[in-house]
Design a protein around this motif. Sequence first.
Motif, PDB file in Angstrom:
ATOM      1  N   THR A  90      -2.489   4.721   3.636  1.00  0.00           N
ATOM      2  CA  THR A  90      -4.095   5.221   3.937  1.00  0.00           C
ATOM      3  C   THR A  90      -4.341   6.563   3.172  1.00  0.00           C
ATOM      4  OG1 THR A  90      -3.182   6.195   6.012  1.00  0.00           O
ATOM      5  CG2 THR A  90      -4.150   4.004   6.092  1.00  0.00           C
ATOM      6  N   LEU A  91      -3.009   7.308   3.098  1.00  0.00           N
ATOM      7  CA  LEU A  91      -2.842   8.598   2.276  1.00  0.00           C
ATOM      8  C   LEU A  91      -3.146   8.581   0.537  1.00  0.00           C
ATOM      9  CD1 LEU A  91      -0.084  10.112   4.425  1.00  0.00           C
ATOM     10  CD2 LEU A  91      -2.537  10.890   4.354  1.00  0.00           C
ATOM     11  N   ALA A  92      -3.615   7.345   0.231  1.00  0.00           N
ATOM     12  CA  ALA A  92      -3.948   6.930  -0.967  1.00  0.00           C
ATOM     13  C   ALA A  92      -2.789   7.194  -2.104  1.00  0.00           C
ATOM     14  CB  ALA A  92      -5.584   7.896  -1.655  1.00  0.00           C
ATOM     15  N   THR A  93      -1.627   6.893  -1.499  1.00  0.00           N
ATOM     16  CA  THR A  93      -0.367   6.788  -2.104  1.00  0.00           C
ATOM     17  C   THR A  93       0.052   5.372  -2.361  1.00  0.00           C
ATOM     18  OG1 THR A  93      -0.156   8.731  -1.632  1.00  0.00           O
ATOM     19  CG2 THR A  93       1.976   8.022  -2.500  1.00  0.00           C
ATOM     20  N   ASN A  94       0.175   4.865  -3.395  1.00  0.00           N
ATOM     21  CA  ASN A  94       0.712   3.548  -3.787  1.00  0.00           C
ATOM     22  C   ASN A  94       2.235   3.454  -3.282  1.00  0.00           C
ATOM     23  OD1 ASN A  94       1.502   1.084  -4.815  1.00  0.00           O
ATOM     24  ND2 ASN A  94      -0.110   1.061  -6.096  1.00  0.00           N
ATOM     25  N   PRO A  95       2.544   2.494  -2.296  1.00  0.00           N
ATOM     26  CA  PRO A  95       4.226   2.653  -1.885  1.00  0.00           C
ATOM     27  C   PRO A  95       4.941   2.027  -3.194  1.00  0.00           C
ATOM     28  CG  PRO A  95       2.669   1.436  -0.316  1.00  0.00           C
ATOM     29  CD  PRO A  95       1.689   1.659  -1.214  1.00  0.00           C
ATOM     30  N   PHE A  96       4.198   1.342  -3.981  1.00  0.00           N
ATOM     31  CA  PHE A  96       4.971   0.714  -5.123  1.00  0.00           C
ATOM     32  C   PHE A  96       5.351   1.923  -5.975  1.00  0.00           C
ATOM     33  CE2 PHE A  96       4.130  -3.527  -3.803  1.00  0.00           C
ATOM     34  CZ  PHE A  96       4.983  -4.198  -4.434  1.00  0.00           C
ATOM     35  N   LYS A  97       4.527   2.833  -6.199  1.00  0.00           N
ATOM     36  CA  LYS A  97       4.907   4.005  -7.016  1.00  0.00           C
ATOM     37  C   LYS A  97       5.646   5.033  -6.355  1.00  0.00           C
ATOM     38  CE  LYS A  97       0.815   4.334 -10.307  1.00  0.00           C
ATOM     39  NZ  LYS A  97       1.813   3.434 -11.260  1.00  0.00           N
ATOM     40  N   ALA A 130       1.092  18.015   4.879  1.00  0.00           N
ATOM     41  CA  ALA A 130       0.569  18.146   3.462  1.00  0.00           C
ATOM     42  C   ALA A 130       0.467  17.036   2.720  1.00  0.00           C
ATOM     43  CB  ALA A 130       1.343  19.529   2.954  1.00  0.00           C
ATOM     44  N   PHE A 131       0.902  15.941   3.064  1.00  0.00           N
ATOM     45  CA  PHE A 131       1.220  14.680   2.010  1.00  0.00           C
ATOM     46  C   PHE A 131       0.122  14.447   1.281  1.00  0.00           C
ATOM     47  CE2 PHE A 131       2.149  10.387   0.599  1.00  0.00           C
ATOM     48  CZ  PHE A 131       3.415  10.688   0.482  1.00  0.00           C
ATOM     49  N   GLY A 132      -0.826  14.297   2.013  1.00  0.00           N
ATOM     50  CA  GLY A 132      -2.209  13.900   1.469  1.00  0.00           C
ATOM     51  C   GLY A 132      -2.773  15.031   0.425  1.00  0.00           C
ATOM     52  N   LEU A 133      -2.569  16.191   0.883  1.00  0.00           N
ATOM     53  CA  LEU A 133      -2.876  17.201  -0.246  1.00  0.00           C
ATOM     54  C   LEU A 133      -2.359  17.317  -1.534  1.00  0.00           C
ATOM     55  CD1 LEU A 133      -2.985  20.038   2.817  1.00  0.00           C
ATOM     56  CD2 LEU A 133      -5.102  18.847   1.626  1.00  0.00           C
ATOM     57  N   ILE A 134      -0.795  16.904  -1.391  1.00  0.00           N
ATOM     58  CA  ILE A 134       0.287  17.093  -2.475  1.00  0.00           C
ATOM     59  C   ILE A 134       0.083  15.828  -3.272  1.00  0.00           C
ATOM     60  CG2 ILE A 134       2.638  17.218  -3.411  1.00  0.00           C
ATOM     61  CD1 ILE A 134       3.174  18.516  -0.667  1.00  0.00           C
TER      62      ILE A 134
END
Lengths: 257, 259
Positions: free
Chosen positions: A132-139, B106-110
């Motif tokens: 949901t924080l637009a971070t791909n878990p695979f990456k 800050a995770f989403g910001l970084i």
Amino acid sequence: MPILQPIGRTFLRFLEATGHLSLFAATAVGHCVRPPIYPRLIGRQMIAIGYYSLPVVGLTAIFTGMVLALQSYTGFARFSAESAIPNVVVISITRELGPVLAGLMVAGRVGAAIAAEIGTMRVTEQIDALDTLATNPFKYLIAPRLIAGLTMMPILVLIADIIGVFGGYVVSIYKLGFNPYVYLKHTIDFVEVQDVVSGLVKAGVFGFLVTLMGCYHGYNSKGGAEGVGAATTNAVVSASILILCFNYFITEMFFAR
Amino acid sequence: MSAPAPKIRIRGLHKSFKKNVVLDGLDLDVGVGESVVVIGGSGSGKSVLLKCILGLLRPESGSIEVDGQEVVGLAGRERDRVLRKFGMLFQSAALFDSLPVWENVAFGLIQGARKDRDQAKEIALDKMAAVGLGPEVGELSPAELSGGMRKRVGLARAIATAPEIIFFDEPTTGLDPIMGDVINDLIIKCVRELGATALSITHDMTSARKIADRIAMLYDGKIIWAGPVAEIDSSGNAYVEQFIHGRAEGPIEMQVRAI
């Protein structure tokens, strides 16, 4: 026939799991080579997988080299072939025992830790939060571990080779009465580049397999603590079995005539 | 004049897990700047609804539009772009154990907005202050926090990127009534300050009445009633009445197995 049903069901389940794992591996490898890459996370995993595994791999290697020299001596003395001990030690360590034993030790230490960490992240919704924080878990989770496993295992095995040969040297010189110069000369003269390279190739493959199985079982863990426990066990068992299987195929690739 | 397009529009959503049908043709609209609370019993599919909107689960059929864009089946950069509109407070807060509190916020910001770490830390400490947490908390590990503090950190993380839409998954579950009320007040404050659209799921009626503009009740995979919060006590719907008054007797039958 009722007896065939469970066999067929098990076979289909095996095929399904193989396909699932293959897709997972392909996706993970794709993310290893496509940006964004996280150098900070890769560095952290390299330290966790490489540096912190050094003591356990080093201890395994030194005692293996020592036992190998001792066992070879008692066996070879029966037909007066004691002079072959340096050759046996260096070949066995570089081709087989270095990569396989280091692989199994790392599977127990690193594979279990990866499965437990990622599994806990899965059951506590941390992986969903990453998404949901637009971070791909695979990456973010899987690619750094695979890259670190693939690159650090050959370095670990190279160090294990040196320590293992040193273990054989210590026992041969101080217990079995070998001449240090002759022992080292036999070791260096006999070992070939291919022996070391085949061991390092095995190490790279084993490093990939250990981290892949840790990530796969952790990522797909279900339920609570019980699910994470099962994922950890499965990661270690499957990585160990794959190491032994791939060991045969890589040996066949390098040395079959 | 036609009505403004909803921020989130869901039509005919179906989601099953093997033979268990969880969402069965669900329809729901959430207007721009509106705070909608979905109520329903445990296991009624509230969390599944949120996960379908976020793309964490894929529905078998149906449509989910965010700002008029279909999001079912989105992948890659296009999905990341849509996800940047969202912030989410998870039921368990889902803080990353391996990072200190400020880095969680800050995770989403970084990672998402690619901000410099120092700048992201400054924003994170601001957001933590907004939820009543001092800068000293920023250096702690999530494992050192109490339940209420974890929820506040989760809330600070949800609002850190100034999202257009915020989801709250059981925001007061597991908290004492006073801390629950504190979290409710913070939710109202943060959502108002950001001008965000909010979709919450809960079975805590005190929380629902406080944070909602509109309440929708999910039962048997469908929204069986939706209306302004002021009308829930006169809904005329037997299911809603049983639920809001917490009665064991009524049309909602709990599956209780005899020991």
